[in-house]
Design a protein around this motif. Sequence first.
Motif, PDB file in Angstrom:
ATOM      1  N   SER A  37      43.794  44.908  38.466  1.00 23.47           N
ATOM      2  CA  SER A  37      44.057  43.474  38.263  1.00 23.47           C
ATOM      3  C   SER A  37      43.966  42.734  39.592  1.00 23.47           C
ATOM      4  N   GLY A  38      44.434  43.369  40.666  1.00 25.01           N
ATOM      5  CA  GLY A  38      44.310  42.768  41.993  1.00 25.01           C
ATOM      6  C   GLY A  38      42.855  42.563  42.378  1.00 25.01           C
ATOM      7  N   GLU A  39      41.999  43.530  42.043  1.00 28.65           N
ATOM      8  CA  GLU A  39      40.560  43.415  42.320  1.00 28.65           C
ATOM      9  C   GLU A  39      39.925  42.299  41.489  1.00 28.65           C
ATOM     10  N   VAL A  40      40.342  42.188  40.233  1.00 30.96           N
ATOM     11  CA  VAL A  40      39.823  41.097  39.386  1.00 30.96           C
ATOM     12  C   VAL A  40      40.162  39.760  40.027  1.00 30.96           C
ATOM     13  N   LEU A  41      41.424  39.590  40.368  1.00 27.84           N
ATOM     14  CA  LEU A  41      41.882  38.314  40.925  1.00 27.84           C
ATOM     15  C   LEU A  41      41.255  38.030  42.290  1.00 27.84           C
ATOM     16  N   ALA A  42      41.083  39.068  43.108  1.00 22.29           N
ATOM     17  CA  ALA A  42      40.511  38.875  44.446  1.00 22.29           C
ATOM     18  C   ALA A  42      39.033  38.482  44.396  1.00 22.29           C
ATOM     19  N   ASN A  43      38.328  38.944  43.378  1.00 23.75           N
ATOM     20  CA  ASN A  43      36.880  38.699  43.297  1.00 23.75           C
ATOM     21  C   ASN A  43      36.497  37.562  42.361  1.00 23.75           C
ATOM     22  N   LEU A  44      37.441  37.087  41.582  1.00 24.35           N
ATOM     23  CA  LEU A  44      37.180  36.018  40.623  1.00 24.35           C
ATOM     24  C   LEU A  44      36.746  34.749  41.344  1.00 24.35           C
ATOM     25  N   ASP A  45      35.660  34.193  40.912  1.00 26.40           N
ATOM     26  CA  ASP A  45      35.090  32.943  41.424  1.00 26.40           C
ATOM     27  C   ASP A  45      34.372  33.114  42.765  1.00 26.40           C
ATOM     28  N   SER A  46      34.221  34.368  43.217  1.00 31.91           N
ATOM     29  CA  SER A  46      33.406  34.600  44.409  1.00 31.91           C
ATOM     30  C   SER A  46      32.404  35.715  44.139  1.00 31.91           C
ATOM     31  N   GLU A  47      32.873  36.807  43.582  1.00 31.68           N
ATOM     32  CA  GLU A  47      32.028  37.949  43.206  1.00 31.68           C
ATOM     33  C   GLU A  47      32.289  38.245  41.730  1.00 31.68           C
ATOM     34  N   ASN A  48      31.763  37.397  40.864  1.00 33.49           N
ATOM     35  CA  ASN A  48      32.110  37.496  39.443  1.00 33.49           C
ATOM     36  C   ASN A  48      31.615  38.767  38.777  1.00 33.49           C
ATOM     37  N   GLU A  49      30.495  39.311  39.244  1.00 34.61           N
ATOM     38  CA  GLU A  49      30.002  40.564  38.680  1.00 34.61           C
ATOM     39  C   GLU A  49      30.970  41.707  39.009  1.00 34.61           C
ATOM     40  N   VAL A  50      31.474  41.715  40.228  1.00 34.90           N
ATOM     41  CA  VAL A  50      32.469  42.714  40.642  1.00 34.90           C
ATOM     42  C   VAL A  50      33.760  42.522  39.840  1.00 34.90           C
ATOM     43  N   ALA A  51      34.194  41.293  39.706  1.00 35.83           N
ATOM     44  CA  ALA A  51      35.407  40.997  38.932  1.00 35.83           C
ATOM     45  C   ALA A  51      35.246  41.463  37.483  1.00 35.83           C
ATOM     46  N   ALA A  52      34.066  41.258  36.906  1.00 31.79           N
ATOM     47  CA  ALA A  52      33.817  41.677  35.519  1.00 31.79           C
ATOM     48  C   ALA A  52      33.875  43.195  35.388  1.00 31.79           C
ATOM     49  N   ARG A  85      31.201  31.913  31.940  1.00 34.89           N
ATOM     50  CA  ARG A  85      32.273  30.927  31.732  1.00 34.89           C
ATOM     51  C   ARG A  85      33.410  31.212  32.709  1.00 34.89           C
ATOM     52  N   VAL A  86      33.154  30.925  33.981  1.00 35.11           N
ATOM     53  CA  VAL A  86      34.096  31.242  35.049  1.00 35.11           C
ATOM     54  C   VAL A  86      35.413  30.493  34.879  1.00 35.11           C
ATOM     55  N   ASP A  87      35.343  29.228  34.472  1.00 35.83           N
ATOM     56  CA  ASP A  87      36.578  28.452  34.276  1.00 35.83           C
ATOM     57  C   ASP A  87      37.488  29.101  33.233  1.00 35.83           C
ATOM     58  N   THR A  88      36.884  29.609  32.160  1.00 36.10           N
ATOM     59  CA  THR A  88      37.668  30.297  31.130  1.00 36.10           C
ATOM     60  C   THR A  88      38.273  31.573  31.688  1.00 36.10           C
ATOM     61  N   ALA A  89      37.495  32.333  32.461  1.00 33.07           N
ATOM     62  CA  ALA A  89      37.997  33.564  33.061  1.00 33.07           C
ATOM     63  C   ALA A  89      39.173  33.271  33.992  1.00 33.07           C
ATOM     64  N   ILE A  90      39.052  32.220  34.778  1.00 34.86           N
ATOM     65  CA  ILE A  90      40.141  31.837  35.687  1.00 34.86           C
ATOM     66  C   ILE A  90      41.383  31.468  34.885  1.00 34.86           C
ATOM     67  N   GLN A  91      41.199  30.710  33.828  1.00 31.83           N
ATOM     68  CA  GLN A  91      42.334  30.311  32.987  1.00 31.83           C
ATOM     69  C   GLN A  91      42.994  31.542  32.355  1.00 31.83           C
ATOM     70  N   LYS A  92      42.200  32.473  31.843  1.00 30.03           N
ATOM     71  CA  LYS A  92      42.741  33.691  31.226  1.00 30.03           C
ATOM     72  C   LYS A  92      43.444  34.568  32.261  1.00 30.03           C
ATOM     73  N   SER A  93      42.957  34.543  33.505  1.00 25.44           N
ATOM     74  CA  SER A  93      43.515  35.410  34.548  1.00 25.44           C
ATOM     75  C   SER A  93      44.893  34.948  35.022  1.00 25.44           C
ATOM     76  N   GLN A  94      45.271  33.732  34.697  1.00 27.16           N
ATOM     77  CA  GLN A  94      46.577  33.231  35.120  1.00 27.16           C
ATOM     78  C   GLN A  94      47.715  34.039  34.503  1.00 27.16           C
ATOM     79  N   ASN A  95      47.433  34.755  33.427  1.00 28.97           N
ATOM     80  CA  ASN A  95      48.420  35.561  32.724  1.00 28.97           C
ATOM     81  C   ASN A  95      48.338  37.041  33.124  1.00 28.97           C
ATOM     82  N   LEU A  96      47.381  37.384  33.989  1.00 25.96           N
ATOM     83  CA  LEU A  96      47.101  38.792  34.268  1.00 25.96           C
ATOM     84  C   LEU A  96      48.258  39.508  34.968  1.00 25.96           C
ATOM     85  N   ASP A  97      48.805  38.929  36.015  1.00 26.06           N
ATOM     86  CA  ASP A  97      49.913  39.579  36.728  1.00 26.06           C
ATOM     87  C   ASP A  97      51.108  39.828  35.810  1.00 26.06           C
TER      88      ASP A  97
END
Length: 114
Positions: A37-52, A85-97
């Motif tokens: 989850s830390g890797e998802v959050l760290a790469n979200l909106d910069s390295e989206n393929e890695v985050a995925a 849909r990066v904005d959706t991914a960011i919104q969904k990730s707010q609940n990840l932690d």
Amino acid sequence: MTTITIDEGALEGMESLLGDQFADTLTFCCSEFQRLSGEVLANLDSENEVAARHAHSLKSNAAQFGASSLSDVAREIEQALNEGRVDTAIQKSQNLDAQVAGSVEKLQAWFAGR
């Protein structure tokens, strides 16, 4: 409020499959939930393929160990990223932690109650 869902049947299946290795594997999986989850959050909106990719691994690991709601959130993030849909991914990730923390807590409580 974050709803945490654990599939006890999946946990029982893994416990049956792993036997004496279950406790150590569950501990490892919980730390992997946190790392991924830390890797998802760290790469979200910069390295989206890695985050995925990390979201995909988190989804699979969580499902295998019965962390159903965590797996669902990771799936939604992965799908949104794969669809651009990066904005959706960011919104969904707010609940990840909260999902990770709650899932780890419930998994540990389930095991302690065995």
